[in-house]
Design an enzyme around this catalytic site. Structure first.
Site, PDB file in Angstrom:
ATOM      1  N   MET A   1       0.839  -1.168   0.124  1.00  0.00           N
ATOM      2  CA  MET A   1       0.052  -0.062   0.047  1.00  0.00           C
ATOM      3  C   MET A   1       0.886   1.268  -0.231  1.00  0.00           C
ATOM      4  O   MET A   1       1.978   1.560   0.741  1.00  0.00           O
ATOM      5  CB  MET A   1      -1.068  -0.162   1.040  1.00  0.00           C
ATOM      6  CG  MET A   1      -1.652   1.196   1.279  1.00  0.00           C
ATOM      7  SD  MET A   1      -2.787   1.315   0.168  1.00  0.00           S
ATOM      8  CE  MET A   1      -2.929   3.243   0.015  1.00  0.00           C
TER       9      MET A   1
ATOM     10  N   ASN B   1       0.736   4.444   1.273  1.00  0.00           N
ATOM     11  CA  ASN B   1       0.527   5.324   1.942  1.00  0.00           C
ATOM     12  C   ASN B   1       1.677   6.414   1.860  1.00  0.00           C
ATOM     13  O   ASN B   1       2.761   6.086   1.320  1.00  0.00           O
ATOM     14  CB  ASN B   1       0.494   5.102   3.386  1.00  0.00           C
ATOM     15  CG  ASN B   1      -0.126   3.691   3.600  1.00  0.00           C
ATOM     16  OD1 ASN B   1      -1.349   3.499   3.362  1.00  0.00           O
ATOM     17  ND2 ASN B   1       0.425   2.704   4.075  1.00  0.00           N
TER      18      ASN B   1
ATOM     19  N   GLU C   1       4.594   0.586  -5.808  1.00  0.00           N
ATOM     20  CA  GLU C   1       4.226   1.616  -4.608  1.00  0.00           C
ATOM     21  C   GLU C   1       4.857   2.904  -4.750  1.00  0.00           C
ATOM     22  O   GLU C   1       4.250   3.913  -4.492  1.00  0.00           O
ATOM     23  CB  GLU C   1       4.241   0.966  -3.374  1.00  0.00           C
ATOM     24  CG  GLU C   1       3.661  -0.373  -3.075  1.00  0.00           C
ATOM     25  CD  GLU C   1       2.266  -0.633  -3.831  1.00  0.00           C
ATOM     26  OE1 GLU C   1       1.432   0.621  -3.646  1.00  0.00           O
ATOM     27  OE2 GLU C   1       1.759  -1.461  -4.027  1.00  0.00           O
TER      28      GLU C   1
HETATM   29  N1  B3K Z   1      -3.531   0.819  -3.702  1.00  0.00           N
HETATM   30  C1  B3K Z   1      -3.290  -0.570  -2.996  1.00  0.00           C
HETATM   31  C2  B3K Z   1      -4.442  -1.347  -3.027  1.00  0.00           C
HETATM   32  C3  B3K Z   1      -5.507  -1.296  -2.333  1.00  0.00           C
HETATM   33  C4  B3K Z   1      -6.595  -2.189  -1.857  1.00  0.00           C
HETATM   34  C5  B3K Z   1      -7.762  -1.978  -1.263  1.00  0.00           C
HETATM   35  N2  B3K Z   1      -8.496  -3.073  -1.204  1.00  0.00           N
HETATM   36  C6  B3K Z   1      -2.289  -1.343  -3.455  1.00  0.00           C
HETATM   37  C7  B3K Z   1      -1.713  -0.733  -4.808  1.00  0.00           C
HETATM   38  O1  B3K Z   1      -2.239  -0.968  -5.994  1.00  0.00           O
HETATM   39  O2  B3K Z   1      -0.742  -0.301  -5.153  1.00  0.00           O
HETATM   40 ZN    ZN Z   2      -1.446   0.332  -7.188  1.00  0.00          ZN
END
Ligand code: B3K
Ligand code: ZN
Length: 898
Positions: A268, A270, A303
């Site tokens: 993720m 973040n 990411e």
């Molecule tokens: N954006 C997150 C995925 C989140 C999934 C939520 N159920 C990972 C990614 O695509 O980089």
């Molecule tokens: Zn992604």
């Protein structure tokens, strides 16, 4: 009504801007597994563009203790999962809202929101987890500045992390301590993160091209530091790549990655504090395979690239998810290709990506969960983190690059950031930027039609036929596109399909120069034909030899190409096409053709006729080829998967497909025995372990050879190769060689497999990620006499099995239900019964994981009896449960709908 009480359909057309903006958020956490206290102080103001409304904040599983507006008590209501405030100050002046809640992280088994994993705290907020931490406008178009103070027991949680920069820290009474973090960038709530626990970090200081200094950190549990080098290298490479290719620098002083064993997906993004599944961080040569190394590089890249495509510019609403995901997958694919050391390795990566698209996304697009790249509605957004949003979305972005060129694409990215940095926007905004930055391009001229790729679901078929006029030396290709109804849309408009093509001489095998009739351009080796109508034609002149068309080179569009190639034509492409993708594709088409014939004429598993001689000879030539790379050979020699074969058929008998593919495998093993032996001996990689594409390719081919030699031994009774495999398993110095030797024994069903598996467990009993491989290997083993399901059931009782850990659940349950069609689709329906039990069991623990498993029966309607009725019954059994999560409810209801 589902147990969450809000099974409402959310429609894209209903989007409206929020009635309030949140400018700043100041969060204080007193972290305690049983009762964490969260003080949330926000500055809000009314959105002047929206008529005065009450403030409705999202919240789930929270205990509300206090609400203050500008420091004063206020009236409020709880309506379902919303906290409603009606008596707020009028006007657009900012006001303070303070909300105090508590939550219970240790009870949070859904791994969404704030949870505990192995005594540490982690968060996962995308898509809607922040509302499980505090009341908020939990939607991506509300972007705020965050300050976060974490307080916790200093011995149990020595490391306290959140987004941005550490501005203060110190000790408190009672053995507690605190850390205060300020994120210098505004962000949507889904990018919030905190971590607290006993962690150690690998650190690296870097200086960017622009001369800025940054600290990179990879946090893991003590004891795992020796497995972080590759992740750190991947991160450094990602930072350098985004700056070099797109001029996008790291915009933070500190960039952190933290690994956790309990995570619903891969990782993720973040802001400044990426949280990763350990599977995509930890690697050393003893525990991780070459594939693991490659995946780590690509997920770390993915990411990191979100830092711009997703975080700096985010999505206006979740229907725009592919705006960040499709684009970021495209970027990580390009990154991995750019990290390759040659043309062949780049092609291998492209083939691998297309293989995923065709074996997972094409079926999704033809099944009950089919949806456009920009969906129009959903019940549970977590169900829409799909291969369509990600991989098909990436193909749509790739087609834009094909249409505007690589430099044009970089210009489009630049304009996109000039226009929208710091904003929450839509897929239209991205496509418009690409077009506007390239006004002369066909993308710009065709933009409204091109965007049908975002709105029309389903995989288009591109039919093609060719006519050679020897006297006139012309060759004409005629095209026709069709797209079956999908996602409720029957009448579809034609797509813009970029068709990259070339011609190969059918006798000479030479690449024929391409001159398009009526064009003044010089002859070229490739031609990009942009198809826009239902039908189209193109004629080449000066064609001196009957050509074999090489259509859709590099898989230039996500379509199914229907061309009635003769075997001879495919053999020509396999031997001579300069485009490696189509060379591989020709081999796949030949294999598929063999498979489909055998399936149609199937009598019983002992008499399954399999491969024709021409195919076997062609495979020998590829295997023995003097210049082709090992990795490419391994791909060509890999037969299409059972799932991919099934996708080509209107009625699917999984056991027939399994039997035929097994017969094909056996035939290749036996008839090429001497060649496999040669490949095994000549591709050994004896130097120090390096996970680069070339060495990995050699190991892959050697592993494949060994598996074939062990398989052939089942026919000849020879004990030499199984013995060698066991020996190799024992002395291997890296996980790739060790597990491929073990796999050779397991897939050939040799008696030595059992002791080798026991030894493997003993060697790695303290390595979680390796134990996952151990479970997966057994659950995915070729089924002989229906023994896999009993083994899977037995493994569920193994002390190392834990259904609450998503990686472990996936390694056993998903490997069986989704990864082992021959074992899962049993005539006695026991596989489906097992599936329904596990979906229900998981749904009470972790709905997101349960809903993924629920999708294993997506394609049930095409199954032949008795499978079809049995699968339907199993789905109905799940659907009959009254308190299902929205996640599973949406999947099974769609599967059962007409
Ligand atoms: N954006 C997150 C995925 C989140 C999934 C939520 N159920 C990972 C990614 O695509 O980089
Ligand atoms: Zn992604």
């Amino acid at each position: 009504m589902t147990r969450e009480g809000h099974a409402t359909v959310i429609n894209r057309a209903d989007y409206s801007a929020p009635a309030f903006w949140i400018d700043t958020v100041d969060l204080s956490f007193d972290l305690d597994p049983v009762k964490t206290r969260v003080l949330n102080r926000m500055t809000l103001r009314r959105n002047p563009d929206v008529a005065a409304q009450s403030l409705k904040l999202d919240g789930e599983e929270l205990n509300l203790a206090r609400v203050l507006v500008n420091g004063q008590g206020t009236s409020f209501k709880l309506e379902g999962n919303k906290l409603v405030l009606e008596n707020l100050p009028e006007g657009t002046e900012p006001f303070q809202l303070e909300i105090f809640t508590t939550c219970a992280p240790v009870k949070n088994t859904s791994l969404s929101g704030l949870y505990v994993s192995q005594d540490s705290f982690f968060t996962q907020c995308e898509a809607e987890g922040f509302r499980r931490i505090t009341y908020f406008l939990d939607r991506p178009d509300v972007m705020a500045m965050y300050t976060v103070t974490l307080r916790a027991d200093k011995t149990k949680y020595p490391v306290l992390l959140s987004n941005g920069n550490l501005v203060d820290s110190g000790t408190l009474d009672d053995g507690r301590h605190f850390a205060k973090w300020v994120d210098p960038h505004k962000k949507p709530s889904y990018l919030f993160a905190l971590v607290a626990g006993q962690l150690v970090a690998r650190e690296q200081r870097i200086t960017s091209r622009a001369g800025q200094d940054h600290l990179l950190q990879v946090f893991v549990r003590p004891g795992d530091l020796d497995k972080t080098e590759h992740a750190m290298n991947s991160l450094m490479a990602s930072v350098a790549w985004d700056e070099a290719r797109f001029g996008l620098p790291l915009d933070l002083e500190r960039f952190m990655i933290v690994a956790t064993s309990d995570f619903n997906m891969g990782a993720m993004e973040n802001k400044g504090l990426n949280i990763f599944n350990t599977k995509y961080v930890l690697a050393n040569q003893a525990t991780a395979t070459d594939v693991d190394y490659a995946n780590i590089e690509s997920v770390v890249g993915h990411e990191y690239f979100h830092n711009w495509t997703g975080n700096r510019i985010t999505c206006r609403d979740w229907f725009q998810l592919s705006l960040k995901e499709g684009l970021t997958v495209f970027r990580d694919q390009e990154f991995s290709q750019d990290m390759c050391d040659g043309v062949s390795a780049r092609a291998v990566k492209r083939i691998e990506d297309v293989r995923v698209l065709r074996t997972v996304q094409f079926p999704e697009d033809a099944g009950p969960m089919s949806h456009p790249v920009r969906p129009d509605s959903y019940i549970e957004i977590n169900n829409f983190y799909t291969v369509t949003i990600y991989e098909k979305g990436a193909e749509v972005v790739r087609m834009m690059q094909t249409l505007v060129g690589r430099d044009g694409f970089a210009k489009g990215m630049k304009l996109y950031f000039e226009r929208f940095d710091g904003q929450a926007v839509t897929c239209d905004d991205f496509a418009q930027s690409m077009a506007d930055a390239n006004p002369e391009s066909s993308l710009s001229q065709l933009l409204p039609q091109f965007k049908l790729w975002y709105s029309q679901a389903g995989t288009p078929h591109l039919g093609a036929s060719g006519y050679f006029d020897a006297a006139a030396q012309t060759y004409t290709l005629q095209f026709k596109q069709t797209c079956a109804p999908a996602a409720g849309l029957a009448d579809k408009q034609p797509f813009v399909i970029p068709v990259l093509l070339g011609l190969v001489g059918s006798g000479s095998g030479a690449a024929l120069p391409l001159t398009v009739q009526g064009s003044v351009d010089a002859a070229a080796a490739n031609h990009l034909f942009v198809m826009t109508g239902d039908t189209a034609a193109i004629t080449f002149t000066g064609v001196q030899e009957a050509p074999v068309p090489s259509i859709l080179r590099g898989f230039s569009a996500p379509v199914v190409l229907d061309f009635d190639y003769s075997d001879a034509q495919l053999l020509t492409l396999l031997a001579s096409d300069p485009d490696p993708f189509n060379r591989w594709e020709a081999g796949q088409r030949l294999a598929l053709r063999n498979a489909i014939t055998s399936i149609a004429t199937y009598v019983d598993s002992t008499r399954a006729s399999a491969l024709n001689n021409a195919y076997v000879q062609a495979m020998r030539s590829v295997l023995r080829h003097p210049t082709l790379d090992a990795a490419f050979k391994e791909l060509v020699l890999t037969l299409p998967s059972e799932t991919y074969i099934a996708e080509q058929l209107d009625v699917v008998d999984p056991q027939r497909i399994h039997a035929v593919r097994e017969a094909m495998r056996l035939q290749l093993a036996v008839e090429l025995q001497a060649d496999w032996q040669w490949a095994f001996e000549t591709h050994q990689d004896n130097g120090a372990y390096r996970p680069d594409a070339t060495s990995a390719g050699r190991r892959a081919l050697v592993g494949m050879a060994l598996a074939n030699l062990c398989l052939a031994a089942t026919q000849t009774g020879d004990a030499v190769w199984p013995g060698k495999a066991l020996q190799r398993f024992k002395v291997a110095t890296n996980m790739t060689d060790r597990i491929s030797a073990l796999q050779a024994l397991v897939t050939s069903g040799h008696a030595l497999a059992a002791p080798a598996l026991a030894k493997f467990h003993a060697l790695f009993k303290n390595e979680e990620l390796v134990l996952d491989k151990w479970f997966a290997l057994q659950a995915g083993a070729p089924d002989r006499n229906g023994l896999v399901l009993p083994a899977v059931r037995q493994l569920m009782a193994h002390p190392d099995f834990n259904i609450r850990n998503p990686n472990r659940a996936r390694s056993l349950i998903f490997s069986y239900c989704s990864g082992n069609p021959g074992g899962f689709h049993r005539p006695d329906a026991a596989g489906y019964v097992y599936w329904s039990e596990r979906v229900l069991e998981l749904d009470s623990i972790n709905p997101q994981v349960a809903a993924r498993l629920a999708r294993a029966l997506d394609r049930w309607k095409r199954l032949v009896e008795p499978y079809r009725s049995a699968a339907c019954e199993a789905l109905k059994r799940v659907a009959a449960k009254t308190d299902l999560s929205n996640d599973v409810r949406e999947v099974v209801d769609r599967a059962l709908a007409d």
